[in-house]
Write an enzyme that holds these catalytic residues in place. Structure first.
Site, mmCIF file in Angstrom:
data_model
loop_
_atom_site.group_PDB
_atom_site.id
_atom_site.type_symbol
_atom_site.label_atom_id
_atom_site.label_comp_id
_atom_site.label_asym_id
_atom_site.label_seq_id
_atom_site.Cartn_x
_atom_site.Cartn_y
_atom_site.Cartn_z
ATOM 1 N N SER A 96 0.830 -1.215 0.000
ATOM 2 C CA SER A 96 0.000 0.000 0.000
ATOM 3 C C SER A 96 0.860 1.258 0.000
ATOM 4 O O SER A 96 0.363 2.352 -0.260
ATOM 5 C CB SER A 96 -0.955 0.006 1.193
ATOM 6 O OG SER A 96 -0.229 -0.015 2.409
ATOM 7 N N HIS A 97 2.170 1.112 0.286
ATOM 8 C CA HIS A 97 3.041 2.295 0.316
ATOM 9 C C HIS A 97 4.317 2.112 -0.498
ATOM 10 O O HIS A 97 5.312 2.769 -0.254
ATOM 11 C CB HIS A 97 3.317 2.709 1.770
ATOM 12 C CG HIS A 97 2.064 3.239 2.390
ATOM 13 N ND1 HIS A 97 1.075 2.412 2.871
ATOM 14 C CD2 HIS A 97 1.595 4.498 2.516
ATOM 15 C CE1 HIS A 97 0.060 3.142 3.307
ATOM 16 N NE2 HIS A 97 0.347 4.410 3.100
ATOM 17 N N ASP B 119 -4.933 0.444 1.289
ATOM 18 C CA ASP B 119 -5.430 -0.923 1.117
ATOM 19 C C ASP B 119 -6.874 -0.928 0.623
ATOM 20 O O ASP B 119 -7.293 -1.856 -0.065
ATOM 21 C CB ASP B 119 -5.298 -1.708 2.430
ATOM 22 C CG ASP B 119 -3.873 -2.206 2.637
ATOM 23 O OD1 ASP B 119 -3.204 -2.532 1.636
ATOM 24 O OD2 ASP B 119 -3.422 -2.238 3.788
ATOM 25 N N PRO C 157 5.247 -8.553 15.196
ATOM 26 C CA PRO C 157 5.171 -7.514 14.175
ATOM 27 C C PRO C 157 6.544 -7.363 13.522
ATOM 28 O O PRO C 157 7.553 -7.345 14.226
ATOM 29 C CB PRO C 157 4.804 -6.249 14.964
ATOM 30 C CG PRO C 157 4.436 -6.679 16.324
ATOM 31 C CD PRO C 157 4.923 -8.075 16.544
HETATM 32 N N1 LIG Z 1 1.814 8.159 5.615
HETATM 33 C C1 LIG Z 1 0.590 8.033 6.058
HETATM 34 O O1 LIG Z 1 -0.105 9.013 6.256
HETATM 35 C C2 LIG Z 1 0.018 6.686 6.330
HETATM 36 C C3 LIG Z 1 0.777 5.549 6.214
HETATM 37 N N2 LIG Z 1 0.244 4.325 6.537
HETATM 38 C C4 LIG Z 1 1.078 3.140 6.418
HETATM 39 O O2 LIG Z 1 0.323 2.033 5.987
HETATM 40 C C5 LIG Z 1 0.996 0.844 6.359
HETATM 41 C C6 LIG Z 1 -0.004 -0.237 6.651
HETATM 42 O O3 LIG Z 1 -0.688 0.035 7.869
HETATM 43 P P1 LIG Z 1 -1.706 -1.068 8.444
HETATM 44 O O4 LIG Z 1 -2.575 -1.562 7.352
HETATM 45 O O5 LIG Z 1 -2.345 -0.542 9.660
HETATM 46 O O6 LIG Z 1 -0.699 -2.234 8.812
HETATM 47 P P2 LIG Z 1 -1.037 -3.778 9.141
HETATM 48 O O7 LIG Z 1 -2.348 -3.868 9.823
HETATM 49 O O8 LIG Z 1 -0.819 -4.589 7.932
HETATM 50 O O9 LIG Z 1 0.144 -4.140 10.152
HETATM 51 C C7 LIG Z 1 0.319 -3.398 11.314
HETATM 52 C C8 LIG Z 1 1.454 -3.956 12.143
HETATM 53 O O10 LIG Z 1 1.053 -5.171 12.739
HETATM 54 C C9 LIG Z 1 1.898 -6.242 12.315
HETATM 55 N N3 LIG Z 1 1.040 -7.396 12.112
HETATM 56 C C10 LIG Z 1 0.086 -7.553 11.176
HETATM 57 N N4 LIG Z 1 -0.532 -8.731 11.333
HETATM 58 C C11 LIG Z 1 0.053 -9.333 12.389
HETATM 59 C C12 LIG Z 1 -0.136 -10.584 13.048
HETATM 60 N N5 LIG Z 1 -1.067 -11.444 12.639
HETATM 61 N N6 LIG Z 1 0.652 -10.870 14.106
HETATM 62 C C13 LIG Z 1 1.600 -10.002 14.528
HETATM 63 N N7 LIG Z 1 1.833 -8.806 13.943
HETATM 64 C C14 LIG Z 1 1.063 -8.480 12.887
HETATM 65 C C15 LIG Z 1 2.578 -5.764 11.071
HETATM 66 O O11 LIG Z 1 3.822 -6.426 10.882
HETATM 67 P P3 LIG Z 1 4.297 -6.868 9.407
HETATM 68 O O12 LIG Z 1 4.595 -5.561 8.692
HETATM 69 O O13 LIG Z 1 5.488 -7.725 9.610
HETATM 70 O O14 LIG Z 1 3.140 -7.578 8.773
HETATM 71 C C16 LIG Z 1 2.713 -4.268 11.335
HETATM 72 O O15 LIG Z 1 3.823 -3.960 12.099
HETATM 73 C C17 LIG Z 1 1.920 1.246 7.496
HETATM 74 O O16 LIG Z 1 3.248 1.121 7.038
HETATM 75 C C18 LIG Z 1 1.595 2.706 7.769
HETATM 76 O O17 LIG Z 1 2.697 3.501 8.140
HETATM 77 C C19 LIG Z 1 -1.049 4.189 6.985
HETATM 78 C C20 LIG Z 1 -1.829 5.302 7.126
HETATM 79 C C21 LIG Z 1 -1.381 6.628 6.762
HETATM 80 O O1 LIG Z 2 -2.828 4.512 3.318
HETATM 81 C C1 LIG Z 2 -3.126 5.561 3.918
HETATM 82 O O2 LIG Z 2 -4.016 5.589 4.781
HETATM 83 C C2 LIG Z 2 -2.380 6.813 3.593
HETATM 84 N N1 LIG Z 2 -1.199 6.723 3.104
HETATM 85 C C3 LIG Z 2 -0.346 7.811 2.700
HETATM 86 C C4 LIG Z 2 -0.904 9.164 2.879
HETATM 87 C C5 LIG Z 2 -2.327 9.278 3.239
HETATM 88 C C6 LIG Z 2 -3.006 8.110 3.867
#
Ligand SMILES: NC(=O)C1=CN([C@@H]2O[C@H](COP(=O)(O)OP(=O)(O)OC[C@H]3O[C@@H](n4cnc5c(N)ncnc54)[C@H](OP(=O)(O)O)[C@@H]3O)[C@@H](O)[C@H]2O)C=CC1
Ligand SMILES: O=C(O)C1=NCCCC1
Length: 344
Positions: A55-56, A196, A313
C-alpha cells in the site's frame, strides 16, 4: 468470487532491489525532484515494495507524480533544521517531502538523544506519503528506541461521531533487541489503511466487515462505497479513536502541521497529500538504569514465544525482505512497464 467482482491476477516480474531503486530514482528526477530528494524517495519506496508493504510502495508513485505535477509539493525543497532546545529539533521541510527533512535532521537528533537521553523531532511544512517503519527502524538498528506519528487526510469517523474528521494516522515504534532484528510495529489507527481500500477497489475485492461505512453511515464491505462518500472506522472502537486523536495532537498541533481536516482538496487538483506534520521521539536506552535494554527486550520476545506467539510484528516484512533480496522484488508487470515509461 462473485460474478460481479472478478479478481484479475496481474502478471508479475522480478527486479533486483538496487535496479528498482535506480528505476524509481530516474522516475523522480524526471518528474521534478532534485537528485538528493529522488535518492531518498526511491530507496524509501523500493524498500516498501521489497518488504511487501504494497500500500506504500510502487502503488504510491502515480500519487507522487500527480502531486509533483500539480505544484502542491516542492520536489527540490531544502529543509531548514533548527536546534530549538537541548532535546528538541524542528525542521521546516520547505513544502517538500518529510523523508528528506528527517535525513537533514538525523545527525543532530541522534546526537541530542545520545547526550540528553531523549530528543524530539517536529517536522512541518511537509508531505508524508509513505510507510512509517523506514523512518523508525534505522534508529533501533543503531541501538535507539524510536516512536513516530503522522496525521493524514480526513477519512476516519471518530468513535461515536457522525462524520469523518481524523486521518488514518499511523503510529510506528522501533526498539533494539539483543538477538535479532529490532522490534518494529507500524500501524494505521484506522481499521485499515486508505491505500489498502484503494487496492481492494482496484482488484474488485471486498473489505473485511467492520472497516468502513458508506455515504449514509451504514456499515459496508464495498471499498468503492467507502471511497466514494463513505469513510473508515478507527481500529478497536474508542481505543483506536483515542490514539488517532493523540496523533492529530502530536503530529499536527505540536509540529505546526495541518490537522487532517484542515486541507481542502478542491483547491489543489492533482494533489494527493495533505499538508500535515510528523513527529519523532528518539530515546537512548543506555541512559536507563539497570540491565541492558536490548537484553530486556530480548527477554520479552523470548517469553512471548514461550507463550505460544508465532509471529511478531515485523516478522512478515523481514521474511519478505529476505526473499526479495535473494530472488528479486516481485512487482506487477504493468506497473513496472509504466515506471520504465515514466523514467524515460
Ligand atoms: N503516511 C501516512 O499518512 C500513512 C501511512 N500508513 C502506512 O500504511 C501501512 C499499513 O498500515 P496497516 O494496514 O495498519 O498495517 P497492518 O495492519 O498490515 O500491520 C500493522 C502492524 O502489525 C503487524 N502485524 C500484522 N498482522 C500481524 C499478526 N497477525 N501478528 C503479529 N503482527 C502483525 C505488522 O507487521 P508486518 O509488517 O510484519 O506484517 C505491522 O507492524 C503502514 O506502514 C503505515 O505507516 C497508513 C496510514 C497513513
Ligand atoms: O494509506 C493511507 O491511509 C495513507 N497513506 C499515505 C498518505 C495518506 C493516507
Amino acid at each position: 468470487m462473485s460474478a460481479q467482482s472478478p479478481i484479475v491476477e496481474n502478471a508479475t516480474a522480478l527486479i533486483g532491489f538496487n535496479d528498482l531503486v535506480g528505476l524509481l530514482y530516474a522516475v523522480f528526477v524526471k518528474h521534478g525532484t532534485s537528485p538528493q530528494v529522488a535518492a531518498i524517495l526511491a530507496r524509501n519506496c523500493a524498500s516498501a515494495e521489497r518488504d511487501g508493504a504494497h500500500s506504500h510502495g510502487i502503488f504510491r508513485i502515480p500519487g507522487y507524480l500527480s502531486t509533483l505535477a500539480s505544484g502542491w509539493v516542492d520536489g527540490k525543497a531544502t529543509p531548514v533544521v533548527t536546534d530549538v532546545a537541548s532535546g528538541f529539533v524542528r525542521v521546516d521541510a520547505g513544502n517538500g517531502f518529510a523523508q528528506p527533512a528527517l535525513e537533514a535532521a538525523r545527525a543532530l537528533l541522534v546526537a541530542k538523544a545520545r547526550s540528553a537521553g531523549i530528543a524530539l523531532l517536529a517536522i512541518h511544512n511537509s508531505h508524508h506519503f509513505a510507510a512509517l517503519w523506514p523512518d523508525v527502524e534505522p534508529f533501533a538498528e543503531d541501538g535507539l528506541v524510536a516512536l513516530s506519528v503522522v496525521n493524514s487526510m480526513t477519512c476516519v469517523v471518530p468513535h461515536g461521531a457522525d462524520r469523518p474528521l481524523f486521518g488514518t494516522n499511523p503510529i510506528a515504534f522501533a526498539a533494539p533487541r539483543a538477538d535479532g532484528a529490532p522490534i518494529v510495529f507500524d500501524l494505521a489507527t484506522s481499521a485499515i489503511a486508505h491505500g489498502d481500500v484503494q487496492i481492494a477497489a482496484r482488484k474488485g475485492e471486498r473489505l473485511p466487515p467492520g472497516m468502513g461505512v458508506d455515504s449514509l453511515g451504514q456499515p459496508t464491505t464495498d471499498p468503492k462505497a467507502v471511497l466514494e462518500g463513505g469513510a473508515l472506522l478507527p481500529f478497536g472502537g474508542h481505543k483506536g479513536s483515542a490514539l488517532s486523536m493523540m496523533v492529530e495532537l502530536l503530529a499536527a498541533a505540536l509540529t505546526g502541521g495541518n490537522f487532517s481536516f484542515e486541507f481542502n482538496w478542491a483547491d489543489h487538483p492533482g494533489a494527493r497529500t495533505p499538508w500535515t506534520g510528523q513527529l519523532l521521539i528518539v530515546i537512548d536506552p543506555s541512559k536507563t538504569a539497570g540491565q541492558s535494554f536490548a537484553e530486556r527486550s530480548q527477554e520479552l520476545v523470548r517469553q512471548m514465544h514461550a507463550a505460544g506467539l508465532r509471529r511478531l510484528p515485523g516478522d512478515r516484512r523481514h521474511r519478505t525482505r529476505a526473499k526479495s533480496m535473494e530472488e528479486g522484488v516481485v512487482v506487477d508487470l504493468e506497473a513496472l512497464n509504466q515506471l520504465r515509461d515514466w523514467a524515460t
